[in-house]
Structures are given as structure tokens and as C-alpha cells.
Design a protein around this motif. Structure first.
Motif, PDB file in Angstrom:
ATOM      1  N   ASN A  60     -29.388  82.364  -0.937  1.00 15.48           N
ATOM      2  CA  ASN A  60     -29.063  81.317  -1.990  1.00 15.48           C
ATOM      3  C   ASN A  60     -28.615  81.508  -3.218  1.00 15.48           C
ATOM      4  O   ASN A  60     -28.618  82.130  -3.967  1.00 15.48           O
ATOM      5  CB  ASN A  60     -30.711  80.191  -2.073  1.00 15.48           C
ATOM      6  CG  ASN A  60     -30.524  79.010  -2.483  1.00 15.48           C
ATOM      7  OD1 ASN A  60     -29.529  78.530  -2.670  1.00 15.48           O
ATOM      8  ND2 ASN A  60     -31.306  78.349  -1.770  1.00 15.48           N
ATOM      9  N   ILE A  61     -27.271  80.434  -3.011  1.00 13.44           N
ATOM     10  CA  ILE A  61     -26.581  80.661  -3.794  1.00 13.44           C
ATOM     11  C   ILE A  61     -27.317  80.574  -5.240  1.00 13.44           C
ATOM     12  O   ILE A  61     -26.446  80.672  -6.073  1.00 13.44           O
ATOM     13  CB  ILE A  61     -25.245  79.790  -3.223  1.00 13.44           C
ATOM     14  CG1 ILE A  61     -24.433  79.925  -2.117  1.00 13.44           C
ATOM     15  CG2 ILE A  61     -23.398  80.396  -4.383  1.00 13.44           C
ATOM     16  CD1 ILE A  61     -24.607  81.593  -1.152  1.00 13.44           C
ATOM     17  N   ALA A  62     -27.258  79.450  -4.591  1.00 11.82           N
ATOM     18  CA  ALA A  62     -28.677  78.737  -6.360  1.00 11.82           C
ATOM     19  C   ALA A  62     -28.710  79.917  -6.872  1.00 11.82           C
ATOM     20  O   ALA A  62     -29.213  80.459  -8.758  1.00 11.82           O
ATOM     21  CB  ALA A  62     -29.145  78.249  -6.473  1.00 11.82           C
ATOM     22  N   ASP A  94     -25.917  79.096   1.951  1.00 13.59           N
ATOM     23  CA  ASP A  94     -27.222  78.556   1.740  1.00 13.59           C
ATOM     24  C   ASP A  94     -26.938  77.621   0.459  1.00 13.59           C
ATOM     25  O   ASP A  94     -27.011  77.999  -0.856  1.00 13.59           O
ATOM     26  CB  ASP A  94     -28.013  78.758   1.578  1.00 13.59           C
ATOM     27  CG  ASP A  94     -29.187  77.773   2.076  1.00 13.59           C
ATOM     28  OD1 ASP A  94     -29.262  76.411   1.963  1.00 13.59           O
ATOM     29  OD2 ASP A  94     -30.669  78.277   1.746  1.00 13.59           O
ATOM     30  N   ALA A  95     -25.579  76.673   0.829  1.00 18.84           N
ATOM     31  CA  ALA A  95     -25.277  76.277  -0.705  1.00 18.84           C
ATOM     32  C   ALA A  95     -25.348  74.523  -0.773  1.00 18.84           C
ATOM     33  O   ALA A  95     -25.032  73.613  -1.742  1.00 18.84           O
ATOM     34  CB  ALA A  95     -23.679  76.448  -0.978  1.00 18.84           C
ATOM     35  N   LYS A  96     -25.737  74.139   0.144  1.00 18.01           N
ATOM     36  CA  LYS A  96     -26.311  72.673   0.589  1.00 18.01           C
ATOM     37  C   LYS A  96     -24.128  72.333  -0.523  1.00 18.01           C
ATOM     38  O   LYS A  96     -25.358  70.918  -0.815  1.00 18.01           O
ATOM     39  CB  LYS A  96     -27.688  72.555  -0.231  1.00 18.01           C
ATOM     40  CG  LYS A  96     -28.628  73.429   0.180  1.00 18.01           C
ATOM     41  CD  LYS A  96     -29.649  72.475  -0.056  1.00 18.01           C
ATOM     42  CE  LYS A  96     -31.228  74.295   1.520  1.00 18.01           C
ATOM     43  NZ  LYS A  96     -31.497  74.735   0.790  1.00 18.01           N
ATOM     44  N   ARG A  97     -23.698  72.232  -0.259  1.00 20.40           N
ATOM     45  CA  ARG A  97     -22.559  71.394  -1.066  1.00 20.40           C
ATOM     46  C   ARG A  97     -21.905  70.374  -0.121  1.00 20.40           C
ATOM     47  O   ARG A  97     -22.973  70.258   1.614  1.00 20.40           O
ATOM     48  CB  ARG A  97     -21.474  71.712  -1.239  1.00 20.40           C
ATOM     49  CG  ARG A  97     -21.688  73.548  -1.675  1.00 20.40           C
ATOM     50  CD  ARG A  97     -21.795  73.662  -3.209  1.00 20.40           C
ATOM     51  NE  ARG A  97     -21.676  74.867  -4.071  1.00 20.40           N
ATOM     52  CZ  ARG A  97     -22.589  75.290  -4.967  1.00 20.40           C
ATOM     53  NH1 ARG A  97     -24.211  74.754  -3.668  1.00 20.40           N
ATOM     54  NH2 ARG A  97     -22.188  76.607  -4.808  1.00 20.40           N
TER      55      ARG A  97
END
Lengths: 272, 272
Positions: A60-62, A94-97
Motif C-alpha cells: 500500500n503506497i501510503a 495499492d495506490a488508489k489513484r
């Protein structure tokens, strides 16, 4: 990676497990903190101990952005390690961009070309021209948020639009987009009873399923309603695996938890 | 920064301009490419030439992520430069983030605490628990996507939920969230006629308005329907300003374009 290669890997490993690499320096074993790159060392140990049990890894990128440049360095090293040592394993940013077209193109380039992830998660709110730039990359996969695992999913996603829930509208509309064969979808394990309806709209697509473990979802419930003829599921567990122990034996403990999930999945696959 | 301080700055500079720092190495003047950090050098020159005309700067994070670690270094240097030299100027991380609670907390920490941005753009699809972690930061502002400037906005945002468009449902629902006074909203300039209805739901909130210039929106149309007693608008221009010229005089050319927009805004403010 092609979808066919992913399916072959699932059959070979008898697993459709995805391990979430959501690294939090406050939760990893303290003996790693003195290393030059504790985040990468942690990931490397987890990967070395679990790669035979899982078909996908999902940072997850966050969690990486939260550590600024050091976090990005750790992310780059992790994806490079995966691509070098385990090119057969499916990787998910997992960036949800999701942004206007020219900006989504930038994100697609960053995650698909430069970092060489196999896939990225994308939010649908901004519609077709925010998603299509991701779909242009052949043998790369865009995983669209449909019905998420959190409580807030009920705020908008399950509200009715023209008599049908927003998440269904998202699934249906996405089928009309150019290169939609490169789409997969996110549906939370905490909402297993929705899978029957979802499979009517996307019978053949892969679904990434977060929410097993810490969030309360169950593998057997998801499989009951979500499996298709190519399995069609990637079930993610992060905290339940990677933080199974905070001792020096954390990687073995993680492998044990991954093995338990893999064995549950093997039982499901044997019955197919 | 408090909303009051933002309003004071608008009145002092007679401007509600926001300049988008969307830096593309293929578009910046070629003489900068030999510098150690071309992205930062470009931003510094633009900031030095325009800071008296604008009340906000908005780097779109995708453009920085596209360059990996070098991009993050340039972003860190840019926000540090702004905070050191122009602490009175409002800063927006245009990141369009949003994830489950513990992950949104990570993003909030990265952009608000570590990088010290005044605000961040956030997508609403995952609902309350994906946004509330951002709202916990006092004197930091969470700018929620409502009605975006792109064509894809019509795919879901304007569809009717319980008889009302999705974007209105987002605006109304967000009013019920804890610390909602820390919310601002994104509404595209290309949809000026929607501002009347939007102002009925959020009469007092600030609205960030992208889509002027390259995307075709007009300042006068947006002001006609969108102004409130505290101005309540931040109108963004990126490409139209920062790429006004690709010669060595690019910063002066950018300042000229910014001045034209500032003067148009001064004319609007004088009539209030």
C-alpha cells in the motif's frame, strides 16, 4: 503479466493469496530498526519466507509515502527485488489513484513503466477519462475500486443511482471502456453476500479482495459467492500475516499464517 | 493556515489565483535540464516571479511521482522553499488520496505533518472513514472532490442518487462529518452553471476551481455563480501560466499570464 500466467501460478501454488506489504516502522521487530533500510529488510524477509505460498504482493503506497524519500527508496528496492527474484509473482501498487487524463497518464507511467508493477488500484469517481490512460498498457492490470471493505462504503457506493447501486453502475459502465479487458476490481471481503450480484455483471474478471483478517472478512464466505471458473479471486491479508510476531522469528511466524490461508485455499481449489 | 488568514491574503493581494505546479520535463525550457534539479529550479523561478500575484500554489503530486525519488526530492525542496520564503501563501498537495482509515491517517501525516502542506485534495468514493482522518488536523484543509473539470465527471458524479446527483449527495453527506469545518471542495470551472446549486449546499466553504485555461473554463462565469461573502474561490491555472513560454524568459512570461488573471480577479473583487 498476462491473466493466463496469473491463473497458471494459482493452479501451480494452489493459492490465490495476496500478501499486503503495509510496513509500519512502529510495528516491525525492533532489531530491524538499526539496519540501513529497515522497511526493505522487513519486506525481503517476508518475501523470502512466503513467496512459495502467495501469488501476489501488494504494497500500500501510503505506508511508503509516509516516510518520504526513504519510503520511496524502500518501495523501489522492494519492487526491484520482486521483479528480479520472483518475476512469476503478480505485483499490485495499492495506490488508489485517479485524476484528469494527462495526470493519470503520469501515474500510469510511474507505476507500470518505471517501477514495473503488474497492476495498480484506481478510484472511479472521476470517470472514464481518468481510468482509460491506465488501460492502455497491455499486460498491465488496472484494479478499479467497486465496493470497498470499509464502513464508509455505505456512504456512496451502495446508494441507488437510477434504481441501481453506485458500485454496480461503476462495474457496468467500466465494461464499456476501451481496453476494459485490462480491468480487475476491488470488492471487500466484509461484503461477501454482494459477490453473487457482482458476478452477474463481471463473471470472468479477477477480483482483489481486501478485508480478510483484521477487518473481519472470511475466506470461505468470499469463495462461496465469488469464485469463477478461473478462480478469479485474489484474497489479500496484510496485518494478519506480516505482524504475526514482533520477535526475531517474525518471518517464520508470517509464513505460518500465510500457510494456514494457503491450505484453506487449497481445500477450496481441490473441490472445484 | 486558518481560513481567515487565507481571506486576508486574498484581500491584500486582490487575487484568488492558485498556480498549478505541474512540472513536465518535456515542457520546461531546455536550458534548465542541465541543472542538478531542473524541476525545483523551474518551480523556484516561477514562484520568485509570481508570488505577489497568487495566493496559492498547487503541485499535482502525480507529476513528481512520475520521476520517482528525484521527483520526491524536488517536491520536498519546493514545499520547503514555499514554507520558508512565503509562509503566507496557501499550499495544496493535489494528491486525490483516500483509503481505509489507518491508511488515510498515513497520507494525512505525510502531507500535513512531514511535508507541511496547508491542504490536500481527497476523493470521496470510500466515504466518511476514508476522509475523517484528514479532518483531524486543525488549521489544515481537506479539499474533497465534488464535481471535477473533466468529461468523466458525467459518468458517475452527475448521476442521480435518491433523486439527487451524486456530487450533491457528497456535499450534503460531508456536512455531517466530524470536523467538517476543515473541508473545502473541488468544482471544475468547466461546469460554472452548477455553482448556483452548489452554493445552496455549501454557502460558506472555499471551492478550489481547476479547469480555467487549457481545459476551457472562464473566470467570469465561475465568479458570477460561485463567489460568496468571503470570496470563497481559489481559481487554479497551471499550463496556461507555467508554460506560457519555453524560452529563457519563461518566468517573466508566466508572471505576465498570472498578472492578467490577477487583474481580472481584481476587477471582480472591486465590484463586490
Amino acid at each position: 503479466m498476462t491473466t493466463h500466467e496469473l491463473v497458471q501460478q494459482i493452479k501451480k501454488k494452489k493459492s490465490f493469496l495476496c500478501i499486503g506489504l503495509d510496513v509500519d516502522l512502529e510495528k516491525i521487530p525492533t532489531h530491524l530498526l538499526s539496519k540501513e533500510d529497515p522497511i526493505f529488510e522487513f519486506n525481503k524477509a517476508i518475501i523470502d519466507a512466503t513467496h512459495h505460498l502467495t501469488v501476489a504482493y501488494k504494497p500500500n503506497i501510503a505506508f511508503y509515502e509516509a516516510y518520504g524519500i526513504k519510503g520511496w527508496q524502500a518501495l523501489e528496492k522492494t519492487i526491484k527485488y520482486l521483479n528480479d527474484k520472483h518475476p512469476d509473482i503478480f505485483t499490485i501498487a495499492d495506490a488508489k489513484r485517479g485524476d484528469i487524463g494527462n495526470t493519470s497518464t503520469r501515474y500510469a507511467k510511474a507505476f507500470f513503466s518505471d517501477l514495473n508493477f503488474d497492476s495498480i488500484t484506481v478510484a472511479p469517481y472521476m470517470g472514464e477519462d481518468s481510468v482509460v490512460p491506465f488501460l492502455e498498457f497491455e499486460n498491465k492490470h488496472t484494479i478499479l475500486l467497486a465496493l470497498t471493505s470499509n464502513r464508509g462504503a455505505f456512504d456512496f457506493q451502495t446508494k441507488k443511482v437510477d434504481g441501481e447501486e453506485v458500485y454496480k453502475k461503476v462495474l457496468q459502465t467500466a465494461q464499456t471502456w476501451k481496453n476494459h479487458h485490462n480491468l480487475m476490481y476491488v470488492v471487500g471481503a466484509t461484503k461477501a453476500e454482494y459477490f453473487t450480484e457482482i458476478r452477474k455483471i463481471i463473471p470472468d474478471s479477477f477480483i482483489l479482495v481486501p478485508g480478510v483478517g483484521a477487518q473481519g472478512g472470511s475466506v470461505s464466505e468470499v469463495c462461496k459467492y465469488g469464485l469463477n471458473k478461473n478462480v478469479g479471486l485474489l484474497i489479500n491479508s496484510a496485518r494478519g500475516i506480516i505482524y504475526a510476531s514482533s520477535t526475531e522469528n517474525f518471518a517464520e511466524a508470517a509464513a505460518q499464517k500465510a500457510l494456514e490461508l494457503q491450505q484453506e485455499m487449497e481445500g477450496v481449489l481441490d473441490k472445484m
